[in-house]
Scaffold this active site. Structure first.
Site, PDB file in Angstrom:
ATOM      1  N   ASP A  91       7.557  27.867   2.463  1.00 48.14           N
ATOM      2  CA  ASP A  91       6.095  27.944   2.536  1.00 48.14           C
ATOM      3  C   ASP A  91       5.539  26.559   2.198  1.00 48.14           C
ATOM      4  OD1 ASP A  91       6.890  30.624   2.622  1.00 48.14           O
ATOM      5  OD2 ASP A  91       5.086  31.303   1.566  1.00 48.14           O
ATOM      6  N   LYS A  93      -0.214  30.806   7.140  1.00 49.28           N
ATOM      7  CA  LYS A  93      -0.538  31.506   5.890  1.00 49.28           C
ATOM      8  C   LYS A  93      -1.872  30.990   5.394  1.00 49.28           C
ATOM      9  CE  LYS A  93       1.415  31.684   1.179  1.00 49.28           C
ATOM     10  NZ  LYS A  93       2.603  31.384   0.342  1.00 49.28           N
ATOM     11  N   LYS A 126       0.547  35.419   7.473  1.00 51.35           N
ATOM     12  CA  LYS A 126       0.672  35.825   6.074  1.00 51.35           C
ATOM     13  C   LYS A 126      -0.622  35.544   5.320  1.00 51.35           C
ATOM     14  CE  LYS A 126       3.239  34.855   1.788  1.00 51.35           C
ATOM     15  NZ  LYS A 126       4.340  34.121   1.150  1.00 51.35           N
TER      16      LYS A 126
END
Lengths: 304, 290
Positions: free
Chosen positions: A141, A204, A240
């Protein structure tokens, strides 16, 4: 590995986002009522999509071990519950999580590129990523350089993402836009397009350190970017939302939205995740309420 | 102009309508409607318990003295609005004389329990003799969230007599008011709201006890129930439903107008005794050397 390198010049011009329209459409998702068996199925799906997260300066090895145990044993009092999709930790905690989860299928996601600010030299960010992968992370991430993005250096942001993706190889890369710092939905859309074209496997919303985080308006805008990309190229990109989703209701509304914008193909933890720390317990309590008919108490669910 | 007042419920320091949108008319003895009252639902119970749980932590940790001050403030606020309560009791069919007596008793009872706030601990706690090298002591701690089914046959004195020992002891409460005599319960909520009582410590719902009590009784986050003259059927049902999380079910079928029916025993019903074994150097050390 894809043959050709992504090029910044191939990023399409992002469309303008109609903020009022987005708000109205999002409001309509929130009026859906999901009951009975559908609710149970939805809650179970939410559990299986959670990236159980701890990203604090005070994280200790034992805290991470404890969270990993929770990831695999959400609520042993009731059989048949899924596990979460992944745990999300700092790079230094990846070896601990790897060891704790060696007998399970739960993935290990590591934040990188000087999370959460992203304010570090490029080489440091690359090392950060390499360290996490060598330690055994299944997913990365990364955060984008919001400072550069806001200063208009979009090509820099693009190249950074592309370079990190190259390091990741086959490991899946989630790109955190930190939408709370991007100010407008137009910028969110532009950042999404850049991330998608630079090779993001997931986009995300947030680090969870900045408010507002994963509002439905922001998630909607990013889902539309994924939709347009899919229509144009036939390639799926995951989504996400992270930060601020702490109730079952909100999570279910998010699923409704994903289903309507992207379709059923995205309704699995391969393509959709929730980044959350406290969501799991609320979902578990709602799930047990649905099963037993009784309102539940936090006293009977593990803290982490 | 005569306006038919619509009474709302009291959850987390707010006065919302029931989430179900239902209501019922309360009638006087001649069958004439005197007010509209919320017919609360299971979801209102859920919301009220959530508010009570949230409020419990800081309320139970307040200094006992401060809890006493707040209870005393309630008595002051009630004193100032006596006339309204008398009127409501009379609307519900009580004589002027009886209504006045009831309000006076309520004020006295609140002051009585205000006084207990920083005194029951000394009486319920103890230092215990043990046959080992330990300093052994027991202290009283509040049970948690208490569900109260108010005495159905009275407008205010029952409710006050049940509620005060619960909150004096540091618990938070979800109270189901008398179905047929609910007016004073909601007006009393207005008294609570102006008495520095933190939001959520007391939550008051109106409606059907038969409908709501089972939800409260089986709620896993409610730690005790307080019933008064609920009838055998409903009492037994509540006791059975309370089994899953081993709730305390306190049944006191009292005549609350009597002064004898107040006391520390109602506070201790909603206290848990915690005993601590503290190692010391030698047996007998717990007698003169601590």
């Amino acid at each position: 590995m894809t043959a050709q390198k992504p090029l910044f010049s191939q990023v399409p011009i992002s469309p303008c986002v109609d903020k009022v329209g987005v708000e109205e459409r999002v409001a309509r998702f929130q009026t859906r009522s999901i009951k009975g068996a559908s609710k149970l199925q939805g809650l179970s799906m939410v559990l299986s999509m959670i990236d159980l997260t701890t990203l604090e300066g005070k994280d200790t090895p034992n805290k991470v071990k404890q969270m990993c145990y929770k990831a695999a044993h959400l609520h042993d009092a009731y059989a048949g519950l899924p596990t979460v999709a992944a745990v999300c930790v700092y790079p230094s905690m990846v070896p601990i999580a790897k060891e704790a989860l060696k007998d399970s299928t739960i993935k290990i996601a590591s934040v990188s590129t000087a999370f959460p600010s992203g304010q570090a030299p490029f080489d440091v960010k690359k090392m950060d990523t390499k360290f996490a992968i060598e330690a055994g992370a299944d997913e990365i991430d990364m955060v984008i350089s919001r400072g550069k993005f806001l200063a208009g250096e979009h090509a820099f942001v693009f190249d950074e993402i592309a370079a990190i993706k190259e390091i990741c190889g086959t490991k899946r890369l989630k790109v955190i836009l930190e939408t709370g710092e991007l100010a407008t939905l137009d910028q969110v859309r532009h950042a999404s397009d850049i991330a998608i074209h630079a090779g993001a496997d997931f986009i995300k919303t947030s680090t969870g350190k900045i408010q507002p985080a994963a509002t439905m308006q922001v998630t909607y805008t990013m889902l539309m970017a994924i939709r347009d990309h899919f229509d144009r190229t036939g390639k799926m990109v995951g989504m996400k939302p992270a930060g601020g989703i702490s109730t079952s209701k909100l999570a279910l509304h998010n699923l409704v939205m994903v289903n309507e914008i992207l379709g059923e193909a995205w309704l699995s933890n391969e393509w959709f995740r929730f980044g959350a720390s406290s969501l799991a317990n609320d979902v578990l309590m709602q799930y047990m309420k649905q099963v037993t008919g009784k309102y539940q108490s936090a006293d009977y669910f593990t803290l982490d | 102009m005569n306006i038919l007042k619509t009474y709302k419920i009291y959850i987390g320091g707010q006065f919302p309508r029931t989430e179900s949108g239902r209501f019922y008319a309360v009638k006087d003895q001649d069958g004439k409607a005197i007010a509209n009252v919320c017919l609360s639902s299971k979801k209102d119970i859920r919301n009220a318990v959530q508010a009570a749980r949230k409020a419990f932590g800081s309320w139970s940790e307040r200094s006992a003295f401060n809890r006493g001050q707040i209870l005393y403030r309630m008595a002051e606020m009630l004193e100032g609005r006596k006339a309204q309560f008398v009127e409501e009791l009379m609307q519900q069919g009580q004589s002027l004389e009886h209504s006045k007596i009831e309000i006076e008793s309520c004020i006295e009872r609140i002051v009585y329990y205000a006084g207990w706030c920083d005194k029951y601990q000394q009486i319920l706690s103890s230092v215990n003799p043990v046959n080992s090298s330990h300093f052994n002591f027991s202290v009283a701690e509040p049970t948690g969230v208490v569900g109260v089914l108010a005495e159905q046959s009275s407008g205010l004195i029952g409710l006050v007599s049940q509620l005060m020992p619960v909150i004096a002891g540091g618990n938070s409460a979800v109270l189901i008011a008398s179905e047929q005599l609910p007016l004073c319960a909601i007006t009393f909520a207005e008294v609570l709201e102006t008495s520095d009582l933190p939001a959520g410590v007391v939550n008051i719902l109106t409606g059907s006890a038969i409908e709501m009590l089972p939800t409260l009784a089986e709620h896993m986050d409610v730690n005790a129930l307080f019933l008064s003259n609920a009838g055998k059927g409903l009492t037994t049902e509540a006791q059975l439903l309370a089994v899953d999380n081993v709730k305390r079910v306190v049944v006191k079928d009292e005549d609350w107008t009597k002064e004898s029916n107040q006391g520390i025993r109602y506070i201790s019903s909603f206290q848990e005794i915690k005993t601590t074994w503290h190692p010391i150097e030698q047996i007998g050390g717990a007698t003169s050397s601590y």
